[in-house]
Design a protein around this motif. Structure first.
Motif, PDB file in Angstrom:
ATOM      1  N   GLU A 126       0.956  -1.125   0.076  1.00  0.00           N
ATOM      2  CA  GLU A 126       0.131   0.255  -0.100  1.00  0.00           C
ATOM      3  C   GLU A 126       1.040   1.142  -0.010  1.00  0.00           C
ATOM      4  O   GLU A 126       2.010   1.372   0.497  1.00  0.00           O
ATOM      5  N   ARG A 153      -5.692  -0.357  -1.542  1.00  0.00           N
ATOM      6  CA  ARG A 153      -7.274  -1.067  -0.933  1.00  0.00           C
ATOM      7  C   ARG A 153      -8.304  -0.861  -1.790  1.00  0.00           C
ATOM      8  O   ARG A 153      -9.472  -1.542  -2.051  1.00  0.00           O
ATOM      9  N   ALA A 195      -5.505  -4.720   3.885  1.00  0.00           N
ATOM     10  CA  ALA A 195      -4.486  -4.121   3.324  1.00  0.00           C
ATOM     11  C   ALA A 195      -3.223  -3.685   4.163  1.00  0.00           C
ATOM     12  O   ALA A 195      -3.748  -3.311   5.364  1.00  0.00           O
TER      13      ALA A 195
END
Length: 263
Positions: A68, A81, A101
């Motif tokens: 991420e 996400r 995530a």
């Protein structure tokens, strides 16, 4: 490591979807490792098609994302996400909260504990059964850039300029909009998954694939750690496999493979 050379992404996606369908039939609560980027999109499209046809359910399954960006607003469309929700999760029957995530929106002081918590969440779910992967032109998997520790765990990383340039296409071509940092599962974390499935297409990945499959294991080409995994599958189109010295042998192995074996 098994190398599977196919005519294109549709054929690759069908093989991977077959494997995921078999996995969920045998283990409905399986844990899937989900990748973003362009490489897995055809797989997600095929899984959505099979779900809509009633062939496959994710109702008891879990999903964990590889990485991420750090610093993007929670609603940013290129937050991973949001990408996985838009491209896959919203179109199948994952339960609420079943897809997680890595932490990208916490403060810098909170980040180490949040990364450790993500590692614990994967372990508490029973570990990843099948991990989807792409590969960067410099050999990175997830956001483990060249020089990453081969034993690394989930942590913050600084993105290389090459990676930011490669990803600028998702930000309207504006490299200045691409974050400079990310949170990524480490190479050690990825290696804990029971089956690694990497997809690559196009000549721009050919050198990275050559190093991954036939080169020396090195932090300079992080994906090469996969050579030490007991169950790793690399699916390629002809262009991505064009640098392989043993391409003919890999095709022979696939042609002679028993039908029951799967990937």
């Amino acid at each position: 490591m098994e190398v599977v050379i196919q005519p294109g992404s549709a054929e690759m996606a069908s093989l991977v979807a077959d494997e995921i369908e078999r996995l969920l039939a045998a283990k409905p609560d399986a844990v899937l490792g989900l990748a973003t980027g362009s490489s897995p999109l055809a797989v997600y499209e095929e899984l959505i098609r099979r779900h809509r046809a009633g062939r496959i359910s994710f109702a008891r399954a879990r999903g964990f994302l590889l990485d991420e960006y750090v610093g993007l607003p929670a609603e940013h469309p290129e937050g991973y996400r949001n990408v996985i929700e838009r491209e896959f999760a919203a179109h199948v029957d994952f339960a609420d909260g079943a897809v997680q995530a890595p932490p990208g929106a916490v403060s810098s002081a909170e980040l180490p504990d949040a990364c450790a918590a993500y590692e614990r969440a994967i372990a508490e779910a029973g570990g990843v059964d099948l991990q989807l992967l792409g590969i960067g032109s410099d050999g990175h998997i997830a956001f483990n850039e060249p020089g990453s520790s081969l034993a690394s765990r989930t942590r913050i990383k600084t993105l290389t300029e090459q990676t930011r340039q490669d990803n600028a296409r998702f930000f309207g071509g504006d490299i200045d909009s691409v974050p400079r940092h990310c949170v990524t599962q480490g190479l050690g974390t990825i290696m804990d998954a029971r089956h690694l499935v990497l997809l690559a297409t196009g000549s721009g990945k050919a050198e990275a694939i050559h190093q991954l499959v036939e080169g020396a294991v090195s932090a300079m080409w992080p994906a090469t750690i996969m050579q030490h995994h007991p169950h790793a599958t690399v699916l390629l189109d002809e262009a991505a496999g064009s640098r392989l010295q043993l391409g003919g042998y890999y095709r022979q192995v696939l042609a002679d493979k028993p039908d029951w074996q799967g990937l």
